[in-house]
Design an enzyme around this catalytic site. Structure first.
Site, PDB file in Angstrom:
ATOM      1  CB  CYS A 258      -0.921  -0.001   1.210  1.00 42.21           C
ATOM      2  SG  CYS A 258      -1.867  -1.514   1.472  1.00 42.21           S
ATOM      3  CB  ALA A 259       3.879   1.870  -2.084  1.00 39.86           C
TER       4      ALA A 259
ATOM      5  N   GLY B 273       5.088   6.676  -1.414  1.00 36.82           N
ATOM      6  CA  GLY B 273       6.337   5.976  -1.177  1.00 36.82           C
ATOM      7  C   GLY B 273       7.226   6.429  -0.053  1.00 36.82           C
ATOM      8  N   GLY B 274       6.726   7.174   0.926  1.00 38.59           N
ATOM      9  CA  GLY B 274       7.578   7.614   2.015  1.00 38.59           C
ATOM     10  C   GLY B 274       8.254   6.464   2.742  1.00 38.59           C
ATOM     11  CE  LYS B 275       4.627   4.340   7.505  1.00 40.80           C
ATOM     12  NZ  LYS B 275       3.770   5.419   6.982  1.00 40.80           N
TER      13      LYS B 275
ATOM     14  CG  ASP C  22      -1.202   2.865  -3.943  1.00 44.24           C
ATOM     15  OD1 ASP C  22      -0.972   2.821  -2.724  1.00 44.24           O
ATOM     16  OD2 ASP C  22      -2.174   3.446  -4.434  1.00 44.24           O
TER      17      ASP C  22
ATOM     18  CG  ASP D 133       1.223   2.803   5.873  1.00 38.17           C
ATOM     19  OD1 ASP D 133       0.397   2.895   6.795  1.00 38.17           O
ATOM     20  OD2 ASP D 133       1.922   3.748   5.490  1.00 38.17           O
TER      21      ASP D 133
ATOM     22  CB  CYS E 124      -1.493   7.505   9.751  1.00 39.70           C
ATOM     23  SG  CYS E 124      -2.724   7.670   8.450  1.00 39.70           S
TER      24      CYS E 124
END
Length: 397
Positions: free
Chosen positions: A224-225, A228-230, A248, A293, A345
């Protein structure tokens, strides 16, 4: 940065914010559209972003002080905000601060802290007595954190490079890749950013990425990119060795990730659009590490996305069904012996611990190794949850 206000600025911002409130358009996209058509300096853009976010964070307070709704009389609400914070607005008579303080004294705490009634009720249902502390933390302005890109530079080297450009920062205890930016600056105009030495990412989000213990040479899937931060944080942990598949359902987010990966020098990242259930099935048992995520309410990041409080109430039932579906189907991509990190989050248990407990009941081949709720009130970071699970072989007798 000292905020500046004048009637023309707030009038132009109101033309943007009224549709955000009434049509459920995200604030960031509305501001991006404004800046694409208006010729504002970088400083002016930053000023308008901060004003818009300040209004959204405390909208219930400013509307109560002005005794009207923003969508009906925006100028009156802006005047209340300006008087409350001691801003001077050229050419406009502001309401008396003493009178406003008298009105505020009669308001309930959640209205003073920019929390709509529906969110107050939901927060109390989910967190009980601890909600009041989280609500207060989510009302504050979010600190500015960046992640040092260890593919190119160490955290200490980045701090020195930023200082050479006049940008002050400090290290963040417990998050080795994180720096908190202390200067008011055009961060994305810096040489350090253009060189790909850092990404803007909350320290709590960096903490989540660290919880998935990837290694150089690993086969990693971020299913679930998003933008793409993670994925970028995981790629840096892999030190340029192995394969990271970022997936994604939205192609434009993956396109953004590709641009960020090129700047970061993250050559291990490959993007793939999830076009159908077959995309997932083809990857069965392929991953050593799997990050899920999942889409969530965003309750932990409301100070960063304050407009979400004033649009439709969170669709928790729909989101929880989606979270369970992703856990059920996407977990099949993990090889036996591999690690799955479920992350949100959100700070609401119904999206976090309760979902993991449900999944473990369905899948006896998974065990919980560790979990953590990152509390805005306790850490000063955005709010997150993560649970690290391991897939094991099921012994049948």
């Amino acid at each position: 940065m000292k905020l500046e206000m004048h009637a023309l600025m707030t009038e132009r911002l109101s033309q943007v914010l009224v549709p955000v409130l009434s049509q459920q358009q995200p604030l960031d996209k509305a501001l991006a559209a404004l800046f694409a058509t208006e010729k504002y300096s970088v400083k002016e853009q930053a000023n308008q972003v901060q004003l818009a976010q300040q209004l959204m964070r405390g909208l219930s307070l400013y509307e109560a002080l002005a005794d009207c709704r923003f969508v009906e009389q925006p100028a009156k609400v802006w005047a209340a905000l300006a008087s409350w914070h001691g801003y001077s607005v050229y050419g406009q008579l502001l309401p008396d601060l003493t009178e406003l303080q008298g009105r505020a004294a009669a308001l309930p705490a959640h209205i003073l802290q920019g929390c709509p009634d529906w969110l107050e009720q939901l927060g109390q249902q989910e967190l009980g007595d601890s909600w009041a502390l989280e609500r207060e933390a989510l009302w504050a302005r979010a600190p500015r954190y960046i992640r040092a890109n260890w593919l190119k530079i160490s955290t200490s080297e980045l701090q020195q490079a930023l200082l050479a450009e006049g940008i002050e920062s400090r290290v963040v205890a417990g998050v080795p890749t994180a720096l908190e930016i202390l200067s008011d600056c055009a961060l994305f105009q810096s040489r350090a950013f253009k060189q790909g030495w850092f990404e803007q990412q909350d320290a709590g989000s960096q903490w989540v990425a660290d919880a998935l213990q990837v290694k150089p040479g690993s086969r990693v899937i971020d299913a679930c990119a998003g933008a793409g931060g993670k994925s970028l944080a995981l790629a840096a942990r892999m030190a340029g060795k192995g394969r990271l598949l970022a997936m994604d359902v939205e192609e434009w987010k993956l396109a953004t990730l590709q641009q960020r990966a090129r700047r970061a020098g993250a050559g291990t990242i490959e993007t793939r659009l999830i076009s159908s259930s077959k995309t997932i099935k083809r990857l069965a048992d392929k991953a050593d590490f799997l990050l899920l995520d999942v889409p969530c309410s965003g309750s932990g990041v409301l100070r960063r996305n304050p407009d979400a409080k004033w649009q439709a109430p969170m669709r928790l039932a729909e989101l929880k069904a989606l979270q369970r579906d992703i856990l059920s189907r996407y977990s099949k991509m993990l090889a036996i012996g591999g690690e799955l990190l479920y992350a949100t989050c959100s700070i609401f248990p119904s999206e976090n611990q309760h979902q993991v407990q449900w999944f473990l009941q369905q899948r006896p081949d998974f065990v919980l190794e560790q979990e953590q709720t990152i509390s805005p009130a306790a850490t000063g970071f955005d709010g997150f949850y993560w649970a690290r699970l391991r897939r094991q072989a099921v012994i049948t007798v």
